[in-house]
Design a protein around this motif. Structure first.
Motif, PDB file in Angstrom:
ATOM      1  N   MET A   1       0.845  -1.193   0.000  1.00 39.22           N
ATOM      2  CA  MET A   1       0.000   0.000   0.000  1.00 39.22           C
ATOM      3  C   MET A   1       0.881   1.243   0.000  1.00 39.22           C
ATOM      4  N   LEU A   2       0.612   2.153  -0.929  1.00 41.95           N
ATOM      5  CA  LEU A   2       1.415   3.370  -1.046  1.00 41.95           C
ATOM      6  C   LEU A   2       0.985   4.399  -0.007  1.00 41.95           C
ATOM      7  N   PHE A   3       1.953   5.014   0.624  1.00 40.78           N
ATOM      8  CA  PHE A   3       1.642   6.043   1.615  1.00 40.78           C
ATOM      9  C   PHE A   3       2.785   7.052   1.689  1.00 40.78           C
ATOM     10  N   SER A   4       2.435   8.248   2.186  1.00 42.60           N
ATOM     11  CA  SER A   4       3.414   9.328   2.378  1.00 42.60           C
ATOM     12  C   SER A   4       3.759   9.443   3.846  1.00 42.60           C
ATOM     13  N   LEU A   5       5.044   9.521   4.152  1.00 45.76           N
ATOM     14  CA  LEU A   5       5.509   9.771   5.516  1.00 45.76           C
ATOM     15  C   LEU A   5       5.826  11.253   5.634  1.00 45.76           C
ATOM     16  N   VAL A   6       5.163  11.941   6.564  1.00 41.57           N
ATOM     17  CA  VAL A   6       5.376  13.381   6.723  1.00 41.57           C
ATOM     18  C   VAL A   6       5.919  13.667   8.119  1.00 41.57           C
ATOM     19  N   SER A   7       6.707  14.733   8.200  1.00 43.96           N
ATOM     20  CA  SER A   7       7.283  15.088   9.496  1.00 43.96           C
ATOM     21  C   SER A   7       7.736  16.539   9.483  1.00 43.96           C
ATOM     22  N   THR A   8       8.066  17.017  10.674  1.00 49.19           N
ATOM     23  CA  THR A   8       8.652  18.339  10.844  1.00 49.19           C
ATOM     24  C   THR A   8       9.978  18.187  11.569  1.00 49.19           C
ATOM     25  N   ILE A  33       8.806  10.594   1.310  1.00 49.19           N
ATOM     26  CA  ILE A  33       9.007  11.212   2.616  1.00 49.19           C
ATOM     27  C   ILE A  33       9.026  12.722   2.414  1.00 49.19           C
ATOM     28  N   ILE A  34       8.213  13.429   3.195  1.00 47.91           N
ATOM     29  CA  ILE A  34       8.134  14.890   3.070  1.00 47.91           C
ATOM     30  C   ILE A  34       8.422  15.495   4.443  1.00 47.91           C
ATOM     31  N   ILE A  35       9.395  16.380   4.502  1.00 44.16           N
ATOM     32  CA  ILE A  35       9.844  16.951   5.771  1.00 44.16           C
ATOM     33  C   ILE A  35       9.833  18.472   5.674  1.00 44.16           C
ATOM     34  N   ILE A  77       1.743  17.756   4.402  1.00 38.81           N
ATOM     35  CA  ILE A  77       0.595  16.963   3.956  1.00 38.81           C
ATOM     36  C   ILE A  77       0.031  17.509   2.641  1.00 38.81           C
ATOM     37  N   LYS A  78       0.024  18.827   2.497  1.00 32.22           N
ATOM     38  CA  LYS A  78      -0.443  19.425   1.244  1.00 32.22           C
ATOM     39  C   LYS A  78       0.396  18.958   0.056  1.00 32.22           C
ATOM     40  N   SER A  79       1.667  18.711   0.306  1.00 32.03           N
ATOM     41  CA  SER A  79       2.579  18.288  -0.768  1.00 32.03           C
ATOM     42  C   SER A  79       2.539  16.790  -1.026  1.00 32.03           C
ATOM     43  N   ALA A  80       1.858  16.041  -0.153  1.00 32.25           N
ATOM     44  CA  ALA A  80       1.840  14.582  -0.271  1.00 32.25           C
ATOM     45  C   ALA A  80       1.052  14.135  -1.501  1.00 32.25           C
TER      46      ALA A  80
END
Length: 349
Positions: A1-8, A33-35, A77-80
């Motif tokens: 399953m495809l998913f995006s990992l987001v973090s700050t 991965i989006i940071i 999340i907007k960029s995911a």
């Protein structure tokens, strides 16, 4: 399953290499991965860009100077690209099965909307006396999973549609409580949350008392701004006042006795009553002693306990201070958003 990992991230250079290593060791990998970096002044950004170059998983790096955690999460999340989002905080450590534990429930139930995970600490990394003391205060960071459990956004997965329905993380908060408010809104909208009981995320803890105090102030400020956790604030305040009542009554009783006052039964009785009532305020001391007795060892010795008792006072002072500031000194935007939040939460009581 495809998913995006987001973090700050913000100034996590010392912990970042281990965070990266733990993510690379996951049994399943995110599709991206989006940071969001809030403007780190150490070399966090440089470490991330080096990782970006060699990572087999596509990494998107965003930067916005001075953005708060909620804003950072929303930007990521907007960029995911994908509907399924996994959120965490960089600087944490991760068990190799962490991502699998959050994603597997979605594979088993396509209608699932939210999966939250428990978190803890790596006990071997608890080294300084303040860190040991806080470990005692939290009973070894044991997470209580019950109906009132709100997943932290350092370990949660949800569909992007949930994030949109909530309206994103609350950027109107100054420093903290964004994930608490996010979780409360999920529950208020009656979106079921599936919980992974195993604590597969490990929170990096502080080494100094002043860092714990600063953290307590941030939590209090966020709770006060959002006007949540009111019961917790009242309990902490009442217990603190009762402890000080006990100490003051004890001093007055000693003065009263030295002045030959025991013959004045009314004053003596009132002081004794105040002493008895004040004992209730020492509940956190008794609870901490119980925790310490279970953890007692060469590492968690009497000195650790005494520092823990001292930290009860300092952390509660800073939490109460932060809460009062957030509750009474918020600007009009924060007050308006907090009112809307309360209307939402109260509509489901």
């Amino acid at each position: 399953m495809l998913f995006s990992l987001v973090s700050t991230i913000f100034n996590e250079a010392t912990r970042l290499p281990q965070t990266i290593a733990d993510l690379e060791a996951q049994t399943i990998k995110p599709a991206e991965i989006i940071i969001t970096d809030a403007g780190s002044s150490d070399n966090s950004w440089e470490i991330l860009t080096e990782w970006q170059k060699k990572s087999p998983v596509p990494i998107v790096l965003l930067k916005e100077e001075g953005c708060n955690v909620a804003r950072g999460r929303n930007l990521a999340i907007k960029s995911a690209k994908y509907e399924l989002i996994v959120s965490t905080d960089f600087g944490c450590r991760f068990h190799p099965e962490w991502l699998k534990s959050l994603i597997s429930p979605f594979e088993e139930d396509v209608n699932l909307q939210v999966v939250g995970g428990a978190f803890s600490v790596i006990e071997n990394e608890i080294e300084t006396y303040p860190a040991r003391a806080n470990y005692i205060l939290t009973n070894g960071y044991q997470t209580i999973i019950d109906d009132g459990f709100i997943p932290s956004s350092r370990s949660i997965a949800y569909k992007k549609s949930v994030w949109k329905a909530i309206g994103g993380y609350p950027e109107w908060l100054t420093l903290a409580a964004d994930d608490l408010v996010f979780g409360l809104q999920i529950k208020a909208k009656q979106i079921p949350i599936t919980i992974v009981n195993n604590p597969y995320v490990y929170w990096g803890r502080h080494s100094k008392i002043k860092q714990y105090n600063k953290e307590a102030f941030r939590y209090g400020l966020g709770d006060g701004e959002a006007k949540v956790n009111n019961r917790n604030f009242l309990i902490l305040t009442a217990e603190t006042l009762l402890r000080y009542t006990f100490i003051l009554s004890l001093l007055l009783l000693l003065v009263h006795i030295l002045a030959g006052g025991p013959r004045n039964y009314l004053i003596t009785g009132l002081l004794l009553f105040s002493l008895t009532l004040g004992l209730v305020g020492f509940r956190p001391y008794f609870r901490t002693a119980k925790y310490w007795n279970n953890l007692r060892s060469n590492k968690y010795n009497v000195k650790s306990l005494l520092i823990g008792l001292f930290m009860i006072e300092t952390q509660r002072f800073h939490y109460i201070k932060g809460y009062l500031k957030g509750f009474f000194c918020s600007n009009n935007l924060v007050r308006s958003e907090a009112k809307q939040l309360q209307n939402l939460l109260n509509s489901n009581l």
